[in-house]
Motif scaffolding. Structure first.
Motif, mmCIF file in Angstrom:
data_model
loop_
_atom_site.group_PDB
_atom_site.id
_atom_site.type_symbol
_atom_site.label_atom_id
_atom_site.label_comp_id
_atom_site.label_asym_id
_atom_site.label_seq_id
_atom_site.Cartn_x
_atom_site.Cartn_y
_atom_site.Cartn_z
ATOM 1 N N TYR A 44 0.795 -1.227 0.000
ATOM 2 C CA TYR A 44 0.000 0.000 0.000
ATOM 3 C C TYR A 44 0.834 1.286 0.000
ATOM 4 N N PRO A 45 1.837 1.422 0.869
ATOM 5 C CA PRO A 45 2.651 2.644 0.828
ATOM 6 C C PRO A 45 3.329 2.867 -0.524
ATOM 7 N N ALA A 46 3.722 1.780 -1.182
ATOM 8 C CA ALA A 46 4.345 1.906 -2.500
ATOM 9 C C ALA A 46 3.342 2.400 -3.534
ATOM 10 N N LEU A 47 2.102 1.926 -3.416
ATOM 11 C CA LEU A 47 1.058 2.391 -4.333
ATOM 12 C C LEU A 47 0.754 3.865 -4.120
ATOM 13 N N LEU A 48 0.764 4.295 -2.865
ATOM 14 C CA LEU A 48 0.542 5.718 -2.579
ATOM 15 C C LEU A 48 1.648 6.572 -3.187
ATOM 16 N N ASP A 49 2.890 6.099 -3.073
ATOM 17 C CA ASP A 49 4.012 6.826 -3.667
ATOM 18 C C ASP A 49 3.869 6.912 -5.180
ATOM 19 N N LYS A 50 3.430 5.829 -5.785
ATOM 20 C CA LYS A 50 3.230 5.814 -7.238
ATOM 21 C C LYS A 50 2.141 6.803 -7.631
ATOM 22 N N ALA A 51 1.065 6.825 -6.864
ATOM 23 C CA ALA A 51 -0.035 7.741 -7.153
ATOM 24 C C ALA A 51 0.406 9.195 -7.037
ATOM 25 N N LYS A 52 1.289 9.457 -6.091
ATOM 26 C CA LYS A 52 1.747 10.833 -5.858
ATOM 27 C C LYS A 52 2.779 11.276 -6.894
ATOM 28 N N ASN A 53 3.714 10.394 -7.205
ATOM 29 C CA ASN A 53 4.831 10.769 -8.065
ATOM 30 C C ASN A 53 4.626 10.455 -9.539
ATOM 31 N N GLU A 54 3.790 9.444 -9.818
ATOM 32 C CA GLU A 54 3.500 9.078 -11.204
ATOM 33 C C GLU A 54 2.000 8.830 -11.364
ATOM 34 N N PRO A 55 1.192 9.835 -11.124
ATOM 35 C CA PRO A 55 -0.274 9.651 -11.083
ATOM 36 C C PRO A 55 -0.873 9.044 -12.340
ATOM 37 N N GLY A 56 -0.276 9.314 -13.475
ATOM 38 C CA GLY A 56 -0.817 8.806 -14.725
ATOM 39 C C GLY A 56 -0.492 7.352 -14.996
ATOM 40 N N LYS A 57 0.337 6.752 -14.145
ATOM 41 C CA LYS A 57 0.771 5.375 -14.382
ATOM 42 C C LYS A 57 0.013 4.328 -13.561
ATOM 43 N N LEU A 58 -0.937 4.769 -12.729
ATOM 44 C CA LEU A 58 -1.745 3.794 -11.993
ATOM 45 C C LEU A 58 -2.598 3.007 -12.981
ATOM 46 N N ASP A 59 -2.629 1.680 -12.821
ATOM 47 C CA ASP A 59 -3.448 0.867 -13.703
ATOM 48 C C ASP A 59 -4.601 0.236 -12.926
ATOM 49 N N SER A 60 -5.349 -0.634 -13.565
ATOM 50 C CA SER A 60 -6.523 -1.240 -12.944
ATOM 51 C C SER A 60 -6.178 -2.012 -11.677
ATOM 52 N N ALA A 61 -5.085 -2.770 -11.729
ATOM 53 C CA ALA A 61 -4.682 -3.553 -10.562
ATOM 54 C C ALA A 61 -4.301 -2.651 -9.403
ATOM 55 N N ASP A 62 -3.565 -1.598 -9.696
ATOM 56 C CA ASP A 62 -3.180 -0.644 -8.648
ATOM 57 C C ASP A 62 -4.420 -0.081 -7.962
ATOM 58 N N CYS A 63 -5.391 0.310 -8.761
ATOM 59 C CA CYS A 63 -6.609 0.916 -8.206
ATOM 60 C C CYS A 63 -7.425 -0.094 -7.402
ATOM 61 N N PHE A 64 -7.425 -1.339 -7.831
ATOM 62 C CA PHE A 64 -8.122 -2.390 -7.095
ATOM 63 C C PHE A 64 -7.556 -2.500 -5.680
#
Length: 215
Positions: A44-64
């Motif tokens: 989860y913390p890694a996904l939050l970092d991805k959302a913050k630093n690379e918001p356009g790269k979140l995919d369906s699995a990340d959002c799930f």
């Protein structure tokens, strides 16, 4: 919004990320295991970092895993969406007035805290789609679609067994609107360790399962 309705009608399958759902325990335990494991790509913390630093790269699995994994975060509560964002009243006021510039500005801040807040994504997606110069906000409507994909992958809402699983009790109002199940009478049902919000209108029923319920 046509794209959003199209998503629901097609029931896009997240076959590569849907965890075993033979029981509520397996559904939640699998998500907990994946999102709290520091070696997991869906930690989860890694996904939050991805959302913050690379918001356009979140995919369906990340959002799930962002949507359902939030349940297992230390500061999570069933009223988190209300208490997490001090900007919430100002955001909702701007959305009601159609002040899209302010909506988008506030949304960017709020989505850093909870990247999959369904209400924030809904209003902001509408504003981004209205904007002539979408800029770097184009990822927001796409993320909204991904979150809807994730939620609707858990069930069609036609029975307890196929109830739509939600991690935020407020989300059922957004989802009802997407489905087109407006109005109706709500009743609450508890069955063992599961809690359901059941909406009934004209003989039809729509079931939501509140995953934040604790027996």
């Amino acid at each position: 919004m046509k794209r959003i309705i199209f998503i629901f009608s097609c029931w896009i399958c997240l076959s590569t990320i849907i965890v075993a759902q033979d029981s509520e325990t397996s559904f939640l335990s699998e998500i907990k295991s994946i999102t709290t494991d520091s070696t997991s790509i869906y930690y989860y913390p890694a996904l939050l970092d991805k959302a913050k630093n690379e918001p356009g790269k979140l995919d369906s699995a990340d959002c799930f895993y962002l949507y359902y994994g939030i349940i297992f975060q230390p500061k999570f509560s069933s009223i988190m969406s209300v208490t997490l964002h001090p900007e919430r009243p100002e955001f909702e006021k701007a959305a009601m007035k159609g002040n899209c510039k302010k909506v988008i500005k506030l949304a960017k801040v709020m989505l850093e805290r909870n990247p999959v807040d369904l209400t924030v994504l809904l209003h902001t997606s509408i504003c981004v789609q209205k904007s002539k110069n979408k800029g770097d906000e184009e990822y927001i409507p796409k993320r909204f679609e991904f979150v809807l994909d994730a939620i609707f992958s858990t069930g069609d809402g036609r029975s307890k067994e196929t109830a739509i699983k939600i991690s935020n009790i407020e989300d059922e109002y957004v989802l009802k609107g997407i489905i087109g199940f407006l109005g109706g009478k709500e009743t609450l049902e508890v069955d063992g360790n599961a809690s359901y919000s059941v909406w009934e209108k004209d003989g039809d029923k729509l079931y939501f399962e509140d995953l934040t319920y604790l027996d």
